[in-house]
Design a protein around this motif. Structure first.
Motif, PDB file in Angstrom:
ATOM      1  N   MET A 150       0.839  -1.180   0.000  1.00  0.00           N
ATOM      2  CA  MET A 150       0.000   0.000   0.000  1.00  0.00           C
ATOM      3  C   MET A 150       0.882   1.240   0.000  1.00  0.00           C
ATOM      4  O   MET A 150       1.839   1.326   0.744  1.00  0.00           O
ATOM      5  CB  MET A 150      -0.897  -0.021   1.228  1.00  0.00           C
ATOM      6  N   ARG A 151       0.508   2.200  -0.827  1.00  0.00           N
ATOM      7  CA  ARG A 151       1.212   3.485  -0.840  1.00  0.00           C
ATOM      8  C   ARG A 151       0.584   4.390   0.205  1.00  0.00           C
ATOM      9  O   ARG A 151      -0.488   4.119   0.719  1.00  0.00           O
ATOM     10  CB  ARG A 151       1.073   4.137  -2.218  1.00  0.00           C
ATOM     11  N   ASP A 152       1.259   5.504   0.456  1.00  0.00           N
ATOM     12  CA  ASP A 152       0.722   6.467   1.417  1.00  0.00           C
ATOM     13  C   ASP A 152      -0.562   7.118   0.916  1.00  0.00           C
ATOM     14  O   ASP A 152      -1.390   7.546   1.709  1.00  0.00           O
ATOM     15  CB  ASP A 152       1.758   7.558   1.714  1.00  0.00           C
ATOM     16  N   ASP A 153      -0.727   7.190  -0.418  1.00  0.00           N
ATOM     17  CA  ASP A 153      -1.896   7.871  -0.966  1.00  0.00           C
ATOM     18  C   ASP A 153      -3.066   6.922  -1.228  1.00  0.00           C
ATOM     19  O   ASP A 153      -4.033   7.286  -1.856  1.00  0.00           O
ATOM     20  CB  ASP A 153      -1.535   8.638  -2.240  1.00  0.00           C
ATOM     21  N   PRO A 195      -4.745   2.626  -1.655  1.00  0.00           N
ATOM     22  CA  PRO A 195      -4.498   1.271  -2.127  1.00  0.00           C
ATOM     23  C   PRO A 195      -3.813   1.254  -3.490  1.00  0.00           C
ATOM     24  O   PRO A 195      -3.999   2.144  -4.309  1.00  0.00           O
ATOM     25  CB  PRO A 195      -5.903   0.666  -2.242  1.00  0.00           C
ATOM     26  N   VAL A 196      -3.022   0.240  -3.715  1.00  0.00           N
ATOM     27  CA  VAL A 196      -2.323   0.052  -4.976  1.00  0.00           C
ATOM     28  C   VAL A 196      -3.152  -0.888  -5.846  1.00  0.00           C
ATOM     29  O   VAL A 196      -3.706  -1.867  -5.365  1.00  0.00           O
ATOM     30  CB  VAL A 196      -0.927  -0.562  -4.720  1.00  0.00           C
ATOM     31  N   ARG A 197      -3.210  -0.576  -7.131  1.00  0.00           N
ATOM     32  CA  ARG A 197      -3.921  -1.426  -8.072  1.00  0.00           C
ATOM     33  C   ARG A 197      -2.930  -2.120  -8.989  1.00  0.00           C
ATOM     34  O   ARG A 197      -1.957  -1.515  -9.412  1.00  0.00           O
ATOM     35  CB  ARG A 197      -4.855  -0.608  -8.955  1.00  0.00           C
ATOM     36  N   ASP A 198      -3.223  -3.332  -9.309  1.00  0.00           N
ATOM     37  CA  ASP A 198      -2.492  -4.048 -10.344  1.00  0.00           C
ATOM     38  C   ASP A 198      -3.232  -3.737 -11.635  1.00  0.00           C
ATOM     39  O   ASP A 198      -4.318  -4.269 -11.884  1.00  0.00           O
ATOM     40  CB  ASP A 198      -2.497  -5.546 -10.033  1.00  0.00           C
ATOM     41  N   GLU A 199      -2.689  -2.827 -12.438  1.00  0.00           N
ATOM     42  CA  GLU A 199      -3.395  -2.343 -13.635  1.00  0.00           C
ATOM     43  C   GLU A 199      -3.732  -3.463 -14.606  1.00  0.00           C
ATOM     44  O   GLU A 199      -4.780  -3.439 -15.244  1.00  0.00           O
ATOM     45  CB  GLU A 199      -2.615  -1.224 -14.312  1.00  0.00           C
ATOM     46  N   ASP A 211     -12.340   4.962  -9.787  1.00  0.00           N
ATOM     47  CA  ASP A 211     -12.720   5.384  -8.437  1.00  0.00           C
ATOM     48  C   ASP A 211     -13.695   6.554  -8.464  1.00  0.00           C
ATOM     49  O   ASP A 211     -14.596   6.637  -7.643  1.00  0.00           O
ATOM     50  CB  ASP A 211     -11.480   5.759  -7.621  1.00  0.00           C
ATOM     51  N   PRO A 226      -2.950  -7.008  -4.824  1.00  0.00           N
ATOM     52  CA  PRO A 226      -3.027  -5.746  -4.066  1.00  0.00           C
ATOM     53  C   PRO A 226      -4.439  -5.523  -3.520  1.00  0.00           C
ATOM     54  O   PRO A 226      -5.403  -6.054  -4.039  1.00  0.00           O
ATOM     55  CB  PRO A 226      -2.687  -4.696  -5.126  1.00  0.00           C
ATOM     56  N   ARG A 275      -7.675  -3.418  -3.160  1.00  0.00           N
ATOM     57  CA  ARG A 275      -8.328  -2.457  -4.061  1.00  0.00           C
ATOM     58  C   ARG A 275      -9.359  -1.674  -3.324  1.00  0.00           C
ATOM     59  O   ARG A 275     -10.087  -2.039  -2.559  1.00  0.00           O
ATOM     60  CB  ARG A 275      -8.977  -3.187  -5.217  1.00  0.00           C
TER      61      ARG A 275
END
Length: 174
Positions: A1-4, A6-10, A44, A172, A174
């Motif tokens: 996870m990034r600070d901004d 959740p991370v997505r696997d594109e 989102d 990741p 989501r």
């Protein structure tokens, strides 16, 4: 996870969009409209510009335009102007499925009326008239049941979603 967030696997997001679009197309939606709808659903913000949709789906602006025209007609998306810009954004309706299926209720009511008129025109004692009458009764039944379902959805208690099984490693959040 990034600070901004959740991370997505594109790559997985693209697979999801194409898989859901394929199911929608198999159910009768226009293929390109299904892809555009799925892309908006995966965003989102639930909104994208025509250029964003074209780039994301690797399709032409004309294909986006045709898909948006269809999705607008069936009231699944609406157009809004970006503040201070001449660009349009296409946004999913709030309560998307409720609104979309609510429109189907109106369609069922029109079908019922036309079928009842057809039963009279075809003759109530003919096989064609009997089929039209039974079809009208079917749509009347669906409307009555559907109204109850929609009311129950609208009035349901807002509960948190049930816990889902843990994700497999490497996927990741989501």
């Amino acid at each position: 996870m990034r600070d901004d967030g959740p991370v997505r696997d594109e790559a997985e997001v693209v697979r999801y969009i194409e898989r859901f679009a394929s199911e929608l197309a198999d159910a009768g939606m226009q293929r390109m409209a299904a892809r555009v709808f799925a892309a908006l659903l995966a965003a989102d913000s639930a909104s994208m510009t025509s250029a964003e949709l074209a780039e994301s789906l690797r399709i032409s602006p004309a294909a986006v335009s045709s898909a948006i025209a269809y999705l607008s007609q069936v009231r699944m998306v609406h157009r809004e102007r970006e503040p201070g810009s001449r660009r349009d954004r296409y946004r999913l309706h709030d309560e998307l499925w409720y609104e979309t299926y609510g429109e189907r209720d109106k369609l069922m009511a029109r079908f019922e009326i036309i079928l009842r008129d057809g039963a009279n025109a075809l003759g109530p004692n003919t096989p064609a008239g009997a089929r039209a009458r039974e079809s009208a009764e079917f749509f009347a039944f669906l409307q009555a049941e559907f109204t109850g379902v929609m009311d129950r959805w609208r009035n349901r208690e807002r509960r948190p979603p049930p816990d889902h099984p843990p994700r497999r490693q490497g996927h990741p959040i989501r």
